[in-house]
Design a protein around this motif. Sequence first.
Motif, PDB file in Angstrom:
ATOM      1  N   ASN A 122      40.740  41.364  39.121  1.00  0.00           N
ATOM      2  CA  ASN A 122      39.868  41.198  38.011  1.00  0.00           C
ATOM      3  C   ASN A 122      38.770  40.182  38.237  1.00  0.00           C
ATOM      4  O   ASN A 122      39.578  38.875  38.288  1.00  0.00           O
ATOM      5  CB  ASN A 122      40.643  41.041  36.757  1.00  0.00           C
ATOM      6  CG  ASN A 122      39.600  41.043  35.220  1.00  0.00           C
ATOM      7  OD1 ASN A 122      38.682  40.601  35.653  1.00  0.00           O
ATOM      8  ND2 ASN A 122      40.504  41.332  34.484  1.00  0.00           N
ATOM      9  N   ASP A 123      37.818  40.575  38.506  1.00  0.00           N
ATOM     10  CA  ASP A 123      36.935  39.286  39.143  1.00  0.00           C
ATOM     11  C   ASP A 123      36.049  38.513  37.741  1.00  0.00           C
ATOM     12  O   ASP A 123      35.087  37.919  38.071  1.00  0.00           O
ATOM     13  CB  ASP A 123      35.849  39.664  40.046  1.00  0.00           C
ATOM     14  CG  ASP A 123      35.066  40.931  39.484  1.00  0.00           C
ATOM     15  OD1 ASP A 123      35.235  41.341  38.563  1.00  0.00           O
ATOM     16  OD2 ASP A 123      34.256  41.508  40.338  1.00  0.00           O
ATOM     17  N   ALA A 124      36.456  39.203  36.609  1.00  0.00           N
ATOM     18  CA  ALA A 124      35.478  38.531  35.525  1.00  0.00           C
ATOM     19  C   ALA A 124      35.977  37.171  35.093  1.00  0.00           C
ATOM     20  O   ALA A 124      37.340  36.874  35.413  1.00  0.00           O
ATOM     21  CB  ALA A 124      35.764  39.464  34.129  1.00  0.00           C
ATOM     22  N   PRO A 125      35.277  36.218  34.640  1.00  0.00           N
ATOM     23  CA  PRO A 125      35.599  34.991  34.319  1.00  0.00           C
ATOM     24  C   PRO A 125      37.064  34.797  33.032  1.00  0.00           C
ATOM     25  O   PRO A 125      36.714  35.776  32.462  1.00  0.00           O
ATOM     26  CB  PRO A 125      34.417  34.282  33.601  1.00  0.00           C
ATOM     27  CG  PRO A 125      33.375  35.281  34.213  1.00  0.00           C
ATOM     28  CD  PRO A 125      33.767  36.558  34.421  1.00  0.00           C
ATOM     29  N   ALA A 126      37.737  34.041  33.360  1.00  0.00           N
ATOM     30  CA  ALA A 126      38.715  34.176  32.660  1.00  0.00           C
ATOM     31  C   ALA A 126      38.236  34.312  30.854  1.00  0.00           C
ATOM     32  O   ALA A 126      39.126  35.049  30.064  1.00  0.00           O
ATOM     33  CB  ALA A 126      39.699  32.888  32.384  1.00  0.00           C
TER      34      ALA A 126
END
Length: 292
Positions: free
Chosen positions: A234-238
């Motif tokens: 998952n490369d989305a910001p936390a």
Amino acid sequence: MQIQKSFEKEKDAKLYIVPTPIGNLEDITIRALNTLKEVDAIAAEDTRNTQKLLNHFEMKTPLISYHEHNKQTRGKQLIEKLQSGQSIALVSDAGMPAISDPGQDLVNLAVAHDIDVVVLPGANAALCALIGSGLDTKEFLFYGFLPRKKKEKEAELARLYTLQASMLFYESPYRVKDTLEAMQKVFGHDRQAVLARELTKRFEEYSRGTLQELIDWTSGRELKGEFCIVVSGNDAPAENQQTNAWWQGLTLREHVVQVMEAEGLSSKDAVKHVAVARQLPKREVYQAYHQL
């Protein structure tokens, strides 16, 4: 505390973990061949399969069956042989023993009885798939086989949803489509993934794309061979990861109930699980579940 110096006492009996080819017989190492020749016995997951390997390389080493269904009794027998001074090689049907394999239990037994465990390097499908996938290799998680039941499978994938490392899964050709659909449901349509099939064999194949593209590609196809599925992290910001979470749209109470059913948790443990996933105070989730 236990310290193992693998080759300090060369004559001591040892348990050798010997990888075997995952397809191409030329991938076996010279050291592996010498070890299989020199040990007193070979513990094999399927003796018929291993016998073919021994016949190909003209080896006569005795075989002993060791698999998921006899590991309790046979494990004790193998430890007794090691304690009596016999060295044993452990092999699986293909690849590295003890990875998604009952060999792990034998290794644990040997360590518990202070028997040296010597691991030989060699073929491994998951690492081949990861490197050939083109996805990030800096950090990765090897999972192995997901649960077969739909709810349990989705619950495990949900637990991995926020992981930023690449993920490696093994899957049979009969469940690849269902597993891809579960991944799409939890991870989303656009998550990058790769299907690696028949690695090192004549029909080796990598299929790269989004989960949606892979589902479309497998639709209507007869899938053959053993698969490794590599999924990007998952490369989305936390702060944005919750936006696409599988439980979006569920109330807190519905989320707790689904976690209880999927993972067999008590309401107390499910409340903790949901609180962590949603980054909420446990009391808030507790009150919502009990409708206080």
